[in-house]
Design a protein around this motif. Structure first.
Motif, mmCIF file in Angstrom:
data_model
loop_
_atom_site.group_PDB
_atom_site.id
_atom_site.type_symbol
_atom_site.label_atom_id
_atom_site.label_comp_id
_atom_site.label_asym_id
_atom_site.label_seq_id
_atom_site.Cartn_x
_atom_site.Cartn_y
_atom_site.Cartn_z
ATOM 1 N N ASP A 132 0.796 -1.232 0.000
ATOM 2 C CA ASP A 132 0.000 0.000 0.000
ATOM 3 C C ASP A 132 0.831 1.286 0.000
ATOM 4 N N PRO A 133 1.920 1.395 0.803
ATOM 5 C CA PRO A 133 2.716 2.631 0.766
ATOM 6 C C PRO A 133 3.403 2.865 -0.583
ATOM 7 N N LEU A 134 3.622 1.791 -1.339
ATOM 8 C CA LEU A 134 4.306 1.904 -2.625
ATOM 9 C C LEU A 134 3.330 2.154 -3.761
ATOM 10 N N ASP A 135 2.160 1.532 -3.684
ATOM 11 C CA ASP A 135 1.122 1.728 -4.700
ATOM 12 C C ASP A 135 -0.223 1.351 -4.093
ATOM 13 N N ALA A 136 -0.966 2.365 -3.687
ATOM 14 C CA ALA A 136 -2.252 2.132 -3.032
ATOM 15 C C ALA A 136 -3.280 1.528 -3.983
ATOM 16 N N ASP A 137 -3.040 1.641 -5.295
ATOM 17 C CA ASP A 137 -3.995 1.128 -6.281
ATOM 18 C C ASP A 137 -3.645 -0.267 -6.787
ATOM 19 N N ALA A 138 -2.609 -0.859 -6.240
ATOM 20 C CA ALA A 138 -2.191 -2.189 -6.699
ATOM 21 C C ALA A 138 -3.271 -3.226 -6.398
ATOM 22 N N ASN A 139 -3.421 -4.172 -7.313
ATOM 23 C CA ASN A 139 -4.375 -5.261 -7.136
ATOM 24 C C ASN A 139 -3.605 -6.551 -6.884
ATOM 25 N N ILE A 140 -3.963 -7.260 -5.824
ATOM 26 C CA ILE A 140 -3.245 -8.479 -5.456
ATOM 27 C C ILE A 140 -4.211 -9.658 -5.457
ATOM 28 N N ILE A 141 -3.881 -10.668 -6.234
ATOM 29 C CA ILE A 141 -4.685 -11.888 -6.279
ATOM 30 C C ILE A 141 -3.831 -13.049 -5.791
ATOM 31 N N GLY A 142 -4.476 -14.086 -5.314
ATOM 32 C CA GLY A 142 -3.718 -15.214 -4.796
ATOM 33 C C GLY A 142 -4.425 -16.531 -5.009
ATOM 34 N N GLU A 143 -3.648 -17.594 -4.985
ATOM 35 C CA GLU A 143 -4.196 -18.939 -5.039
ATOM 36 C C GLU A 143 -3.331 -19.851 -4.186
ATOM 37 N N SER A 144 -3.952 -20.876 -3.645
ATOM 38 C CA SER A 144 -3.246 -21.832 -2.804
ATOM 39 C C SER A 144 -3.031 -23.111 -3.598
ATOM 40 N N THR A 145 -1.772 -23.420 -3.895
ATOM 41 C CA THR A 145 -1.450 -24.630 -4.640
ATOM 42 C C THR A 145 -1.026 -25.725 -3.668
ATOM 43 N N GLN A 146 -0.674 -26.867 -4.208
ATOM 44 C CA GLN A 146 -0.286 -27.990 -3.361
ATOM 45 C C GLN A 146 0.980 -27.686 -2.573
ATOM 46 N N TYR A 147 1.842 -26.841 -3.129
ATOM 47 C CA TYR A 147 3.142 -26.617 -2.505
ATOM 48 C C TYR A 147 3.308 -25.242 -1.865
ATOM 49 N N SER A 148 2.503 -24.266 -2.259
ATOM 50 C CA SER A 148 2.726 -22.918 -1.738
ATOM 51 C C SER A 148 1.521 -22.025 -1.992
ATOM 52 N N ILE A 149 1.567 -20.853 -1.370
ATOM 53 C CA ILE A 149 0.610 -19.791 -1.664
ATOM 54 C C ILE A 149 1.251 -18.894 -2.719
ATOM 55 N N GLU A 150 0.541 -18.670 -3.815
ATOM 56 C CA GLU A 150 1.055 -17.842 -4.904
ATOM 57 C C GLU A 150 0.309 -16.512 -4.911
ATOM 58 N N LEU A 151 1.048 -15.423 -4.719
ATOM 59 C CA LEU A 151 0.468 -14.085 -4.723
ATOM 60 C C LEU A 151 1.037 -13.292 -5.893
ATOM 61 N N LYS A 152 0.155 -12.656 -6.661
ATOM 62 C CA LYS A 152 0.588 -11.884 -7.821
ATOM 63 C C LYS A 152 0.107 -10.441 -7.691
ATOM 64 N N ILE A 153 1.025 -9.515 -7.964
ATOM 65 C CA ILE A 153 0.730 -8.087 -7.849
ATOM 66 C C ILE A 153 0.537 -7.499 -9.239
ATOM 67 N N ASP A 154 -0.595 -6.836 -9.439
ATOM 68 C CA ASP A 154 -0.857 -6.107 -10.680
ATOM 69 C C ASP A 154 -0.807 -4.622 -10.340
ATOM 70 N N SER A 155 0.148 -3.907 -10.929
ATOM 71 C CA SER A 155 0.370 -2.523 -10.527
ATOM 72 C C SER A 155 0.919 -1.701 -11.687
ATOM 73 N N HIS A 156 0.680 -0.379 -11.609
ATOM 74 C CA HIS A 156 1.283 0.543 -12.567
ATOM 75 C C HIS A 156 2.695 0.925 -12.135
ATOM 76 N N GLU A 157 3.094 0.487 -10.937
ATOM 77 C CA GLU A 157 4.424 0.790 -10.405
ATOM 78 C C GLU A 157 5.252 -0.490 -10.313
ATOM 79 N N ILE A 158 5.189 -1.314 -11.359
ATOM 80 C CA ILE A 158 5.876 -2.601 -11.349
ATOM 81 C C ILE A 158 7.373 -2.440 -11.099
ATOM 82 N N GLY A 159 7.984 -1.445 -11.740
ATOM 83 C CA GLY A 159 9.423 -1.246 -11.576
ATOM 84 C C GLY A 159 9.814 -0.994 -10.134
#
Length: 265
Positions: A132-159
Protein backbone atom coordinates in the motif's frame (compact mmCIF):
# COMPACT_ATOMS: atom_id res chain seq x y z
CA UNK A 1 21.80 9.86 5.58
CA UNK A 2 18.87 11.14 7.64
CA UNK A 3 17.55 8.77 10.30
CA UNK A 4 14.15 9.02 11.94
CA UNK A 5 12.30 7.17 14.69
CA UNK A 6 8.82 5.77 14.09
CA UNK A 7 6.36 4.53 16.71
CA UNK A 8 3.31 2.34 16.11
CA UNK A 9 1.30 -0.47 17.67
CA UNK A 10 3.44 -3.10 15.92
CA UNK A 11 6.89 -3.27 14.34
CA UNK A 12 5.25 -4.09 11.00
CA UNK A 13 3.17 -0.91 11.13
CA UNK A 14 6.20 1.18 12.13
CA UNK A 15 8.14 -0.14 9.12
CA UNK A 16 5.22 0.80 6.87
CA UNK A 17 5.20 4.32 8.32
CA UNK A 18 8.91 4.63 7.60
CA UNK A 19 8.39 3.46 4.02
CA UNK A 20 5.64 6.07 3.54
CA UNK A 21 7.68 8.88 5.13
CA UNK A 22 10.81 8.33 3.03
CA UNK A 23 8.81 7.25 -0.04
CA UNK A 24 11.15 4.29 -0.46
CA UNK A 25 10.57 0.55 -0.94
CA UNK A 26 11.22 -1.71 2.04
CA UNK A 27 14.40 -3.09 0.49
CA UNK A 28 16.01 0.38 0.64
CA UNK A 29 15.46 1.05 4.33
CA UNK A 30 17.85 0.04 7.08
CA UNK A 31 15.74 -0.54 10.17
CA UNK A 32 16.85 -0.89 13.78
CA UNK A 33 14.22 -2.12 16.24
CA UNK A 34 14.47 -0.03 19.40
CA UNK A 35 11.45 -1.61 21.07
CA UNK A 36 9.42 -4.51 19.64
CA UNK A 37 6.38 -3.47 21.67
CA UNK A 38 4.28 -5.40 24.17
CA UNK A 39 0.59 -6.19 24.70
CA UNK A 40 1.00 -5.79 28.44
CA UNK A 41 -0.91 -7.76 31.07
CA UNK A 42 -4.12 -9.26 29.67
CA UNK A 43 -3.87 -6.69 26.92
CA UNK A 44 -4.91 -3.95 29.35
CA UNK A 45 -1.98 -2.80 31.49
CA UNK A 46 1.62 -2.03 30.63
CA UNK A 47 1.13 -1.81 26.89
CA UNK A 48 4.18 -0.59 24.97
CA UNK A 49 4.26 0.60 21.39
CA UNK A 50 6.87 -0.61 18.93
CA UNK A 51 9.63 1.84 18.06
CA UNK A 52 12.13 1.64 15.19
CA UNK A 53 14.94 3.78 13.79
CA UNK A 54 14.83 3.90 9.98
CA UNK A 55 17.61 5.09 7.68
CA UNK A 56 17.44 5.25 3.86
CA UNK A 57 20.15 3.24 2.10
CA UNK A 58 21.53 3.41 -1.43
CA UNK A 59 20.15 1.37 -4.33
CA UNK A 60 22.83 -1.31 -3.91
CA UNK A 61 21.57 -2.34 -0.49
CA UNK A 62 20.00 -5.77 -0.31
CA UNK A 63 17.08 -6.96 1.74
CA UNK A 64 19.40 -8.16 4.53
CA UNK A 65 18.23 -5.26 6.72
CA UNK A 66 14.63 -6.36 6.23
CA UNK A 67 15.54 -9.85 7.38
CA UNK A 68 17.07 -8.42 10.55
CA UNK A 69 13.83 -6.56 11.29
CA UNK A 70 11.81 -9.74 10.98
CA UNK A 71 14.23 -11.62 13.21
CA UNK A 72 13.60 -8.96 15.84
CA UNK A 73 9.84 -9.18 15.28
CA UNK A 74 9.67 -12.97 15.60
CA UNK A 75 12.23 -13.22 18.37
CA UNK A 76 14.66 -15.30 16.31
CA UNK A 77 18.39 -15.08 16.79
CA UNK A 78 20.59 -14.60 13.77
CA UNK A 79 22.41 -17.85 13.16
CA UNK A 80 26.13 -17.68 12.55
CA UNK A 81 27.85 -20.20 10.28
CA UNK A 82 30.29 -22.55 11.92
CA UNK A 83 33.93 -21.76 11.10
CA UNK A 84 34.37 -25.41 10.13
CA UNK A 85 31.47 -25.32 7.70
CA UNK A 86 32.46 -25.78 4.08
CA UNK A 87 31.91 -22.82 1.79
CA UNK A 88 30.90 -24.87 -1.23
CA UNK A 89 28.75 -27.86 -2.09
CA UNK A 90 28.71 -30.07 -5.16
CA UNK A 91 25.70 -31.41 -7.04
CA UNK A 92 25.66 -34.03 -9.77
CA UNK A 93 22.96 -35.37 -12.02
CA UNK A 94 22.32 -38.07 -9.39
CA UNK A 95 20.73 -35.31 -7.30
CA UNK A 96 22.73 -34.51 -4.16
CA UNK A 97 20.79 -32.87 -1.34
CA UNK A 98 21.52 -29.50 0.21
CA UNK A 99 20.69 -28.36 3.72
CA UNK A 100 19.48 -25.01 2.44
CA UNK A 101 17.03 -26.45 -0.05
CA UNK A 102 18.95 -25.68 -3.24
CA UNK A 103 18.16 -29.17 -4.52
CA UNK A 104 15.12 -31.29 -3.67
CA UNK A 105 15.28 -34.03 -1.06
CA UNK A 106 13.43 -37.33 -1.24
CA UNK A 107 13.92 -38.18 2.44
CA UNK A 108 10.87 -37.94 4.65
CA UNK A 109 8.76 -36.95 1.67
CA UNK A 110 5.08 -36.34 2.45
CA UNK A 111 2.22 -35.20 0.26
CA UNK A 112 1.78 -31.43 0.77
CA UNK A 113 -1.72 -30.04 1.18
CA UNK A 114 -2.92 -26.62 -0.05
CA UNK A 115 -3.28 -23.94 2.60
CA UNK A 116 -6.79 -23.12 3.77
CA UNK A 117 -8.73 -20.17 2.27
CA UNK A 118 -8.32 -18.37 5.61
CA UNK A 119 -4.51 -18.58 5.50
CA UNK A 120 -4.53 -17.56 1.84
CA UNK A 121 -6.60 -14.46 2.58
CA UNK A 122 -4.44 -13.63 5.60
CA UNK A 123 -1.33 -13.75 3.38
CA UNK A 124 -3.01 -11.59 0.74
CA UNK A 125 -4.02 -8.98 3.32
CA UNK A 126 -0.49 -8.86 4.76
CA UNK A 127 0.93 -8.21 1.30
CA UNK A 128 -1.76 -5.58 0.62
CA UNK A 129 -0.66 -3.68 3.73
CA UNK A 130 3.02 -3.92 2.74
CA UNK A 131 2.44 -2.80 -0.85
CA UNK A 132 0.00 0.00 0.00
CA UNK A 133 2.72 2.63 0.77
CA UNK A 134 4.31 1.90 -2.63
CA UNK A 135 1.12 1.73 -4.70
CA UNK A 136 -2.25 2.13 -3.03
CA UNK A 137 -3.99 1.13 -6.28
CA UNK A 138 -2.19 -2.19 -6.70
CA UNK A 139 -4.38 -5.26 -7.14
CA UNK A 140 -3.25 -8.48 -5.46
CA UNK A 141 -4.69 -11.89 -6.28
CA UNK A 142 -3.72 -15.21 -4.80
CA UNK A 143 -4.20 -18.94 -5.04
CA UNK A 144 -3.25 -21.83 -2.80
CA UNK A 145 -1.45 -24.63 -4.64
CA UNK A 146 -0.29 -27.99 -3.36
CA UNK A 147 3.14 -26.62 -2.51
CA UNK A 148 2.73 -22.92 -1.74
CA UNK A 149 0.61 -19.79 -1.66
CA UNK A 150 1.06 -17.84 -4.90
CA UNK A 151 0.47 -14.08 -4.72
CA UNK A 152 0.59 -11.88 -7.82
CA UNK A 153 0.73 -8.09 -7.85
CA UNK A 154 -0.86 -6.11 -10.68
CA UNK A 155 0.37 -2.52 -10.53
CA UNK A 156 1.28 0.54 -12.57
CA UNK A 157 4.42 0.79 -10.40
CA UNK A 158 5.88 -2.60 -11.35
CA UNK A 159 9.42 -1.25 -11.58
CA UNK A 160 9.30 0.11 -8.02
CA UNK A 161 7.76 -3.08 -6.64
CA UNK A 162 10.36 -5.29 -8.33
CA UNK A 163 13.37 -3.10 -7.52
CA UNK A 164 16.95 -3.51 -8.66
CA UNK A 165 17.53 -7.17 -9.55
CA UNK A 166 14.28 -8.04 -7.80
CA UNK A 167 15.47 -6.88 -4.37
CA UNK A 168 12.24 -5.10 -3.40
CA UNK A 169 10.13 -8.04 -4.57
CA UNK A 170 12.35 -10.38 -2.56
CA UNK A 171 11.90 -8.17 0.51
CA UNK A 172 8.11 -8.16 0.08
CA UNK A 173 8.08 -11.95 -0.24
CA UNK A 174 10.33 -12.38 2.79
CA UNK A 175 8.27 -10.04 4.97
CA UNK A 176 4.98 -11.65 3.94
CA UNK A 177 6.34 -15.13 4.59
CA UNK A 178 7.79 -14.22 7.99
CA UNK A 179 4.66 -12.41 9.18
CA UNK A 180 2.22 -15.13 8.07
CA UNK A 181 4.45 -17.92 9.42
CA UNK A 182 4.66 -16.05 12.72
CA UNK A 183 0.88 -15.66 12.82
CA UNK A 184 0.28 -19.34 12.05
CA UNK A 185 3.01 -20.60 14.36
CA UNK A 186 4.52 -22.76 11.59
CA UNK A 187 6.36 -22.32 8.29
CA UNK A 188 4.13 -21.20 5.42
CA UNK A 189 5.64 -21.12 1.93
CA UNK A 190 4.64 -18.00 0.01
CA UNK A 191 5.75 -16.84 -3.43
CA UNK A 192 5.21 -13.22 -4.48
CA UNK A 193 5.46 -12.11 -8.10
CA UNK A 194 4.85 -8.87 -9.99
CA UNK A 195 4.58 -8.48 -13.75
CA UNK A 196 5.66 -12.12 -14.23
CA UNK A 197 9.17 -11.08 -13.12
CA UNK A 198 9.97 -14.41 -11.45
CA UNK A 199 8.76 -16.41 -14.44
CA UNK A 200 10.95 -14.37 -16.77
CA UNK A 201 13.86 -14.64 -14.33
CA UNK A 202 13.55 -18.44 -14.23
CA UNK A 203 13.57 -18.64 -18.03
CA UNK A 204 16.58 -16.33 -18.18
CA UNK A 205 18.54 -18.39 -15.64
CA UNK A 206 17.69 -21.66 -17.38
CA UNK A 207 18.89 -20.24 -20.69
CA UNK A 208 22.09 -18.97 -19.07
CA UNK A 209 22.70 -22.35 -17.39
CA UNK A 210 22.30 -24.19 -20.70
CA UNK A 211 24.63 -21.80 -22.51
CA UNK A 212 27.33 -22.00 -19.84
CA UNK A 213 27.01 -25.80 -19.69
CA UNK A 214 27.85 -25.93 -23.39
CA UNK A 215 30.82 -23.68 -22.76
CA UNK A 216 32.08 -25.91 -19.93
CA UNK A 217 31.86 -28.95 -22.20
CA UNK A 218 33.54 -27.18 -25.10
CA UNK A 219 36.46 -25.81 -23.08
CA UNK A 220 36.61 -28.77 -20.67
CA UNK A 221 37.05 -26.25 -17.89
CA UNK A 222 34.81 -25.15 -15.01
CA UNK A 223 32.66 -22.10 -15.67
CA UNK A 224 31.51 -19.74 -12.89
CA UNK A 225 28.24 -17.82 -13.10
CA UNK A 226 26.52 -15.52 -10.65
CA UNK A 227 26.55 -14.50 -7.89
CA UNK A 228 23.02 -15.68 -7.09
CA UNK A 229 20.82 -15.97 -4.04
CA UNK A 230 19.71 -19.43 -2.84
CA UNK A 231 16.53 -19.47 -4.93
CA UNK A 232 18.39 -18.54 -8.11
CA UNK A 233 21.11 -21.12 -7.43
CA UNK A 234 18.47 -23.79 -7.01
CA UNK A 235 17.05 -22.94 -10.45
CA UNK A 236 20.49 -23.39 -12.02
CA UNK A 237 21.16 -26.66 -10.18
CA UNK A 238 17.80 -28.09 -11.25
CA UNK A 239 18.24 -26.94 -14.85
CA UNK A 240 21.47 -28.95 -15.14
CA UNK A 241 20.82 -31.91 -12.86
CA UNK A 242 20.08 -34.27 -15.77
CA UNK A 243 22.98 -33.09 -17.91
CA UNK A 244 25.42 -35.95 -18.40
CA UNK A 245 29.07 -35.36 -17.67
CA UNK A 246 28.47 -32.19 -15.64
CA UNK A 247 28.33 -31.29 -11.98
CA UNK A 248 27.36 -28.02 -10.32
CA UNK A 249 28.49 -26.55 -7.03
CA UNK A 250 27.80 -23.44 -4.97
CA UNK A 251 30.90 -21.57 -3.93
CA UNK A 252 31.29 -18.62 -1.61
CA UNK A 253 30.18 -17.43 1.80
CA UNK A 254 27.04 -15.71 2.95
CA UNK A 255 23.69 -15.80 1.18
CA UNK A 256 24.93 -14.78 -2.27
CA UNK A 257 27.23 -17.30 -3.98
CA UNK A 258 28.46 -18.28 -7.41
CA UNK A 259 27.53 -21.50 -9.20
CA UNK A 260 30.41 -23.49 -10.69
CA UNK A 261 29.60 -25.72 -13.67
CA UNK A 262 32.29 -28.38 -14.02
CA UNK A 263 32.81 -31.10 -16.65
CA UNK A 264 33.32 -34.61 -15.21
CA UNK A 265 35.57 -37.17 -16.83
Amino acid sequence: MESKEFTAKTTEEAVRLASEYFNLPLGRLKVEVINAGSNGILGLFGKKKAKILATPTDANSTSMEVREVMRELTGEETSKPSPNRQASRTYTNQGSNDRHGETPSEEGKTTPQPESPEVLESARQVLVRLVDPLDADANIIGESTQYSIELKIDSHEIGILIGRRGQTLEALQYLTTRIVSHQEGRPVRINVDAGDYRKRRVESLQELASRMASKARGTRRPVAIGPFNAQERRIVHLALRNERGLSTSSRGRGEVKKVIISPRY
